[in-house]
Design a protein around this motif. Structure first.
Motif, PDB file in Angstrom:
ATOM      1  N   ARG A   1       0.723  -1.006   0.137  1.00 35.21           N
ATOM      2  CA  ARG A   1      -0.239   0.386   0.577  1.00 35.21           C
ATOM      3  C   ARG A   1       0.799   1.445  -0.314  1.00 35.21           C
TER       4      ARG A   1
ATOM      5  N   GLY B   1      -5.194  -7.456   3.606  1.00 30.20           N
ATOM      6  CA  GLY B   1      -5.237  -6.752   4.892  1.00 30.20           C
ATOM      7  C   GLY B   1      -4.106  -6.397   5.002  1.00 30.20           C
ATOM      8  N   ARG B   2      -3.641  -5.507   6.304  1.00 24.93           N
ATOM      9  CA  ARG B   2      -2.310  -4.269   6.511  1.00 24.93           C
ATOM     10  C   ARG B   2      -2.581  -5.765   7.477  1.00 24.93           C
TER      11      ARG B   2
ATOM     12  N   THR C   1      -8.698   6.845   3.351  1.00 21.67           N
ATOM     13  CA  THR C   1      -9.752   5.539   2.698  1.00 21.67           C
ATOM     14  C   THR C   1     -11.186   5.473   3.234  1.00 21.67           C
TER      15      THR C   1
ATOM     16  N   ASP D   1      -8.464   2.304  -1.092  1.00 21.99           N
ATOM     17  CA  ASP D   1      -7.963   1.634  -1.122  1.00 21.99           C
ATOM     18  C   ASP D   1      -7.855   0.181  -2.119  1.00 21.99           C
TER      19      ASP D   1
ATOM     20  N   TRP E   1      -3.426  -4.569  -5.708  1.00 24.53           N
ATOM     21  CA  TRP E   1      -3.797  -5.882  -5.169  1.00 24.53           C
ATOM     22  C   TRP E   1      -3.448  -7.083  -5.753  1.00 24.53           C
TER      23      TRP E   1
ATOM     24  N   SER F   1     -13.777  -3.433   0.827  1.00 22.20           N
ATOM     25  CA  SER F   1     -12.243  -3.332   0.887  1.00 22.20           C
ATOM     26  C   SER F   1     -12.382  -4.264   2.347  1.00 22.20           C
ATOM     27  N   THR F   2     -13.397  -4.249   2.967  1.00 23.01           N
ATOM     28  CA  THR F   2     -13.350  -4.215   4.730  1.00 23.01           C
ATOM     29  C   THR F   2     -12.707  -6.199   4.407  1.00 23.01           C
TER      30      THR F   2
ATOM     31  N   GLN G   1     -16.326   0.845   7.158  1.00 24.66           N
ATOM     32  CA  GLN G   1     -14.916   1.534   7.605  1.00 24.66           C
ATOM     33  C   GLN G   1     -15.583   3.331   7.188  1.00 24.66           C
TER      34      GLN G   1
ATOM     35  N   ASN H   1      -6.830   5.169   6.899  1.00 25.83           N
ATOM     36  CA  ASN H   1      -6.471   4.113   7.225  1.00 25.83           C
ATOM     37  C   ASN H   1      -6.701   2.749   6.767  1.00 25.83           C
ATOM     38  N   PRO H   2      -6.154   1.859   5.533  1.00 27.76           N
ATOM     39  CA  PRO H   2      -6.919   1.162   5.666  1.00 27.76           C
ATOM     40  C   PRO H   2      -7.339  -0.315   7.384  1.00 27.76           C
TER      41      PRO H   2
END
Lengths: 330, 610
Positions: free
Chosen positions: B43, B68-69, B329, B383, B389, B504-505, B552, B582-583
C-alpha cells in the motif's frame, strides 16, 4: 485592566506589522511554482498597507493555488471546489469592513466555478480576486484545464487537448459591471507587486489573472516568454501602471493603454503572444453591490424596536373598538 | 532484545519524500517478492500534495496470502529525515532499521531494541553520478539492491523486472542494473538479516492490479461508450484507465474510428448531465467520481431516478465529510448514495471487494442500468481503487450478451403495441422505453422530472402520482433478483453470532476470522454485495442473536441501511467501526470483536457440562 480611549488610539497608531506577521508556515508548493511568487507579493502588500491581520480574510476553493490561505497569518477560509466567490461575497455582505481576498485557480474559477465567476463580476463587491492560472490541474496530477493551450498533452488528453483555450480576461471583460481587470506573470516580481497593489486599492471587484508556471506538469510552457522580453507587452498609462526605468530597459515592448478604454482592453485581452501585462481596465464608477444594498437610514435601536412593534401589532387581536385605527378615528 | 527472525511473514515499510522517484523502486521490490512466488499486500500511504511531503509504501510479505494490513513494521527503510523519529518509533521491538548513514547519526537517534543497518547511500551515489537528478533517482535503486541482499531476494528476479521495465531503453536499463548491483554487492558483504524471503509457489496465476484500472476495464467490457467525468482524487485514474483501454480496445480496425467518447467536463454536475443525456439515447454511459462529486450530482441523480434513465456512477470513496482526507480511505458514502437526491429515492449500490470484482461489477453495472433503467452506483474506495492488490485473474465469458433491458422496437410499434413509457406491462415495475429514432410516427415520449402518468403525460393527480411511486418501489423489489447475491459462509462450529461486511473490509476479514477462531469465537459470515438487500440478508440476520457489522465509517452506515430497509432490531446489529482513513487491519477487527464478544458472552456455544 482598562485602557483609555486615547491610549488605545496611540497603541493602534504605533502598532506595526512586519512581514512575519502575515506568514504562516512553509508553503507546500513545488519548487518553482508560481504560487510562491504570488504569496510573496501579497504578503508584502499586507505589510506595506499595514492590513490588520484580524480584519483580513483570504478565501479559496480547491486546488494547488487554493492552499494560499494556509500560508497567510490572517483569517483564512479554504472552502469547496469552485465556490470561493460565493463564500467571499457572503463574508463581504456581512462584514463590509473586512479586507477580502480570493485565491482561485484556472480549474476552480474557469471550469467548475464559472457560473459564480460571471455573477461575482456583476455584483462587483469590493474584493480582490487572484486567478492563479497555470493552465493545468496540478493537485489531481495533470489534467487539461479550460485555459490549457490547444494541443496540451495531459492524462485526460493524451493526444493533446481539442479545444482552444478559454481566455479568462476576455470573459471577464465581457461581463456587465466589470470594474477592474489586470494581468501579470509570476516571473516579474516588481510588476506583480504593482498590480496586486493597484488591484487592492480599487474599490470594487478587482480581477487579476496571474499567468504562472507549473514546474511539475508544464515545466516548459512559458520558457519562450521568459527568455525573450519582447514577448511581454507592458501596458503603461498615467491612469494605469507607470513603468520603472529599470523595468523599461528590459521590457521594451510597451503600449500606452488607457484603462478606461474597454474596447481596446478587450482587444488586448484576446492576444496571448506577446503576453499583455498591466492594467487592462478600470472603472471606479461601477457601484458595489454591498453599497447599493446598504440602508440609507441610520438603524438606531429605537427605529428597529418601532419597526418590530409595528409588525407584532399586525397579529394582535384587539378587543372591539380598541383597534389602533379605531382609537385614532375615535 | 533478540532480533526478529521470520521467513515470508513480515512487514517492510519505506519512508520516502513524495516526488523523489521512490515509487517505482518500491513497486519493483513488491513485484520481485511476487516473482519469488510469495504473496504481498502493498500500500502507498501518501499525502494530498504534489511534491515534498512524506510518503510511505508498506509491503506486507505474507505467505498465507492475507490481503489486509497487518499493523506494525519489522523493517523500516527510513529515507526521509523529516519523519525519522516517527518512523523509528514504529518499528516492532527486535525489528530492523535500514538507513542512509552518509551523515553519522548520534546513538540517541536510534533504538537499542532494534538492529540498525546503515549504508552510505548518498555518498555512494554522489561518487558514482554527477547529475543531481540521477544522484537522487538511483538512490532508490541502490537501496533496492541492498534490500535484495539483506532479505535474500534473488537478484535475477529484480534484473528480469528491470529488463521488462526498460525494454528498448538499453542505456537506462544498464544504469539501473548497475545501481542495483552496487547496492546488492555492498550489503552482500554484510550478510543477511533475520527476515528472509524464500521461494514458494503461492502466487499462482494471480495478478497484481488496482481496482480503478480493473473497473475501467470492466466498463470497456460492459460496453460503455460514453464517459463524462471531472478530475478528483482518488477516482481520476479510473477515467484515465478507461481512456487508455479505449485507445487499445475501442478503435475500429480498418477505419481508425473511435467507438467511444470521453469528456472531461467542466464539473461533476455537467459530467452526470452528459451521462444521463447519453444513456437516454441508449449509449452505455458512466462517470467516475468521489464523495464531493456525488454531493454535487444529487439533483441530476434524482432526475435519473424519477425519469428512469440508466446511468452508472463509480464512487471511489475517500476520507470525508467535505474535502475531508482526499488521499485516505473510507466507506462513508453508503447512505449518501443509497438515498441520493431529495424526495423518496432509493438507488442500487454494488460493493466490489477487490479489483477482480471491480472488473466484474464494473461490467455488470451497465447491464443493470439498462435492465432497471435507473442509476447504478459501484462503490469502490481508495484502498482498493488506488492500491495494487493481488487477486484472481480477470476473466470474461465471451458468450455473455449485453442485457439492454426492455425496449420497444420499431416492429412492436408498427404492430400497434400499446406504448406507455411508464406503463407496467409485465408487473415487475420495469417499463418499456424507446430510443430516439425507433419509429417515424410512434413511440416518441416526453422526458421530465415532474410527475407524470403511465403515458408520460404531465399530471399532478394524486392517484397517478402514487401509482407511479408505488411502481418505482416494485421496480426496486425486482432489482433484488438482478444484483449480486450475498456470499454466506458458515463457521467451523455452530454459532448464534454472525458478522457482516462489504467492500475492501474483506481484505483483513478472513485473517481476522482465523484469529477469532483461535480465541474460540466462531462466527457465521456474510459478505453483502449489493443494495437493495436480498432476502438472504434478512434471513442471515434472523438466524443469529447478534451480528457484527464491520465497516469503515463513523456512523455505521450499512447497519443503518439494514435497520431501515429490513426492519431489523438495531440491538442485534453490533457495529465495528474503523474510520481513521487508514486501511483496516485484522488486528483491529479481532480486538474489537473479541472485546464485544466477551460482553455478549458468545462462548457458551461450547458445550458446557451440566
Amino acid at each position: 485592566m482598562t485602557t483609555a480611549a486615547t491610549e488605545c488610539m496611540i497603541k493602534l497608531y504605533e502598532e506595526r506589522h512586519e512581514l512575519e506577521d502575515y506568514q504562516a508556515g512553509v508553503p507546500r508548493w513545488c519548487t518553482g511554482c508560481g504560487d510562491n511568487a504570488i504569496l510573496a507579493a501579497v504578503q508584502r502588500l499586507c505589510r506595506d498597507e499595514q492590513l490588520r491581520p484580524e480584519k483580513t480574510v483570504f478565501v479559496s476553493g480547491i486546488g494547488c493555488s487554493s492552499r494560499f490561505p494556509h500560508y497567510m497569518k490572517t483569517y483564512g477560509f479554504h472552502g469547496i471546489h469552485g465556490r470561493a466567490l460565493p463564500v467571499a461575497e457572503g463574508v463581504k455582505f456581512a462584514r463590509p469592513d473586512l479586507h477580502v481576498f480570493v485565491n482561485t485557480g484556472d480549474g476552480d474559477c474557469c471550469s467548475i466555478g464559472a457560473a459564480h465567476w460571471i455573477h461575482a463580476l456583476r455584483y462587483n463587491m469590493n474584493m480582490t480576486v487572484f486567478l492563479h492560472d497555470n493552465q493545468i490541474y496540478g493537485l489531481t496530477k495533470m489534467q487539461a484545464s479550460p485555459t490549457s493551450p490547444i494541443g496540451t498533452k495531459s492524462n485526460t488528453t493524451p493526444r493533446g487537448s481539442y479545444l482552444d483555450a478559454l481566455q479568462p480576461l476576455s470573459v471577464t471583460l465581457g461581463v456587465q459591471n466589470v470594474s477592474f481587470v489586470a494581468q501579470t506573470v509570476d516571473w516579474i516580481p516588481e510588476l506583480m507587486y504593482d498590480i496586486v497593489k493597484a488591484a487592492f486599492h480599487h474599490k470594487g471587484l478587482s480581477f487579476v489573472r496571474i499567468v504562472q508556471r507549473c514546474p511539475e506538469w508544464l515545466p516548459k510552457l512559458f520558457d519562450p516568454f521568459l527568455h525573450d522580453p519582447q514577448r511581454i507587452l507592458l501596458l503603461n498609462h498615467e491612469d494605469g501602471l507607470s513603468i520603472s526605468p529599470g523595468l523599461a530597459k528590459v521590457y521594451k515592448n510597451q503600449e500606452r493603454h488607457d484603462p478606461s478604454n474597454i474596447n481596446r482592453a478587450r482587444e488586448i485581452a484576446s492576444a496571448n503572444d506577446p503576453i499583455p501585462v498591466g492594467i487592462l481596465y478600470r472603472n471606479p464608477d461601477v457601484p458595489c453591490y454591498e453599497d447599493l444594498r446598504a440602508s440609507t437610514v441610520l438603524r438606531t435601536p429605537e427605529l428597529v424596536r418601532k419597526g418590530l412593534e409595528n409588525e407584532f401589532d399586525k397579529y394582535t387581536i384587539w378587543p372591539q373598538g380598541m383597534e389602533p385605527e379605531a382609537q385614532a378615528t375615535a | 532484545m533478540k532480533p526478529i527472525t521470520r521467513v515470508n511473514d513480515f512487514v517492510v515499510k519505506f519512508a520516502n519524500v513524495n516526488g523523489s522517484g521512490s515509487a517505482s523502486a518500491n513497486a519493483l521490490f513488491a513485484r520481485a517478492v511476487l516473482r519469488m512466488g510469495v504473496p504481498v499486500a502493498a500500500r502507498n500511504i501518501f499525502p494530498s500534495n504534489i511534491q515534498g511531503l512524506p510518503t510511505w509504501y508498506e509491503v506486507r510479505i505474507v505467505e498465507e496470502g492475507w490481503r489486509g494490513r497487518r499493523g506494525g513494521v519489522d523493517l523500516m527503510v527510513a529515507m526521509n529525515p523529516e519523519t525519522w523519529t516517527q518512523d523509528v518509533a514504529e518499528i516492532e521491538p527486535g525489528g530492523y532499521l535500514f538507513y542512509d548513514s552518509t551523515r553519522p547519526l548520534p546513538e540517541s537517534r536510534l533504538r537499542s531494541d532494534i538492529t540498525a543497518i546503515g549504508m552510505p547511500i548518498t555518498a555512494i551515489c554522489n561518487a558514482e553520478y554527477t547529475d543531481a537528478r540521477q544522484r537522487q533517482l538511483f538512490k532508490n535503486i541502490v537501496y533496492l539492491g541492498a534490500l535484495a541482499a539483506l532479505l535474500s531476494i534473488e537478484p535475477a528476479e529484480v534484473e528480469k523486472l528491470l529488463a521488462e521495465q526498460y525494454r528498448g531503453k538499453e542505456a537506462l536499463l544498464d544504469a539501473n542494473r548497475k545501481a542495483f548491483r552496487m547496492g546488492f554487492d555492498y550489503e552482500t558483504a554484510h550478510g543477511p538479516v533475520g527476515l528472509r524471503i524464500e521461494r514458494r509457489d503461492k502466487v499462482g496465476n494471480r495478478i497484481f492490479i488496482d481496482g480503478n484500472k480493473a473497473a475501467a476495464l470492466g466498463a470497456v467490457y460492459g460496453g460503455a461508450t460514453l464517459c463524462a467525468w471531472y478530475p478528483i482524487t482518488p477516482s481520476s485514474s479510473l477515467a484515465e484507465g478507461f481512456i487508455a483501454q479505449c485507445r487499445k480496445l475501442r478503435i475500429e480496425p480498418g477505419t481508425g474510428k473511435h467507438r467511444y467518447a470521453i469528456v472531461q467536463a467542466e464539473d461533476e454536475l455537467s459530467s452526470i448531465g452528459m451521462v444521463i443525456g447519453g444513456a437516454w439515447n441508449g449509449a452505455r454511459s458512466f462517470t467516475a467520481t468521489s464523495g464531493p462529486g456525488i454531493s454535487l450530482m444529487q439533483e441530476f441523480i434524482g432526475l435519473a431516478y424519477f425519469a428512469e434513465i440508466p446511468a452508472v456512477l463509480f464512487d471511489v470513496q475517500r476520507g470525508s465529510p467535505s474535502t475531508g482526507m482526499p488521499t485516505k480511505t473510507q466507506q462513508a458514502d453508503i447512505l449518501c448514495c443509497a438515498y441520493a437526491s431529495h424526495g423518496d429515492t432509493k438507488h442500487v449500490l454494488l460493493f466490489p471487494e477487490d479489483p477482480k470484482e471491480c472488473f466484474e461489477m464494473g461490467a455488470q453495472a451497465f447491464d443493470l442500468a439498462d435492465r432497471l433503467q435507473t442509476p447504478i452506483f459501484v462503490m469502490l474506495d481508495l484502498d482498493m481503487g488506488m492500491q495494487d492488490w493481488l487477486c484472481e485473474p480477470l476473466t470474461w465469458d465471451d458468450s455473455h450478451r449485453m442485457d439492454q433491458g426492455k425496449r420497444m422496437t420499431s416492429a412492436d410499434l408498427e404492430a400497434g403495441k400499446d406504448f406507455g413509457r411508464y406503463l407496467d406491462v409485465d408487473g415487475d415495475g420495469i417499463t418499456y422505453r424507446t430510443i430516439p429514432g425507433t419509429h417515424p410516427k410512434r413511440g416518441a415520449f416526453f422526458t421530465r422530472g415532474t410527475s407524470k402518468d403511465r403515458y408520460a403525460r404531465y399530471t399532478e393527480d394524486g392517484s397517478a402520482y402514487v401509482d407511479n411511486m408505488q411502481r418505482l418501489l416494485r421496480k426496486f423489489e425486482t432489482a433484488k433478483d438482478y444484483v449480486p447475491a450475498p456470499v454466506v459462509e458458515r463457521a467451523a462450529r455452530p454459532t448464534r453470532a454472525g458478522v457482516i461486511w462489504y467492500g475492501s473490509t474483506g481484505a483483513p476479514m478472513q485473517e481476522s476470522l482465523r484469529a477469532l477462531e483461535k480465541l474460540g469465537i466462531h462466527l457465521d459470515r456474510m459478505r453483502v454485495r449489493a443494495f437493495p438487500f436480498a432476502d438472504a440478508v434478512v434471513d442471515f440476520i434472523a438466524e443469529h442473536d447478534h451480528v457484527f457489522v464491520v465497516e469503515q465509517n463513523r456512523d455505521a452506515q450499512l447497519r443503518t441501511l439494514l435497520v431501515n430497509e429490513c426492519g431489523i432490531d438495531p440491538g442485534r446489529l453490533v457495529p465495528v467501526l474503523h474510520y481513521d482513513g487508514n486501511p483496516l487491519t485484522a488486528r483491529f477487527i479481532t480486538r474489537e470483536i473479541a472485546e464485544k464478544a466477551a460482553v455478549f458472552n458468545f462462548k457458551p456455544m461450547r458445550k458446557v457440562a451440566p
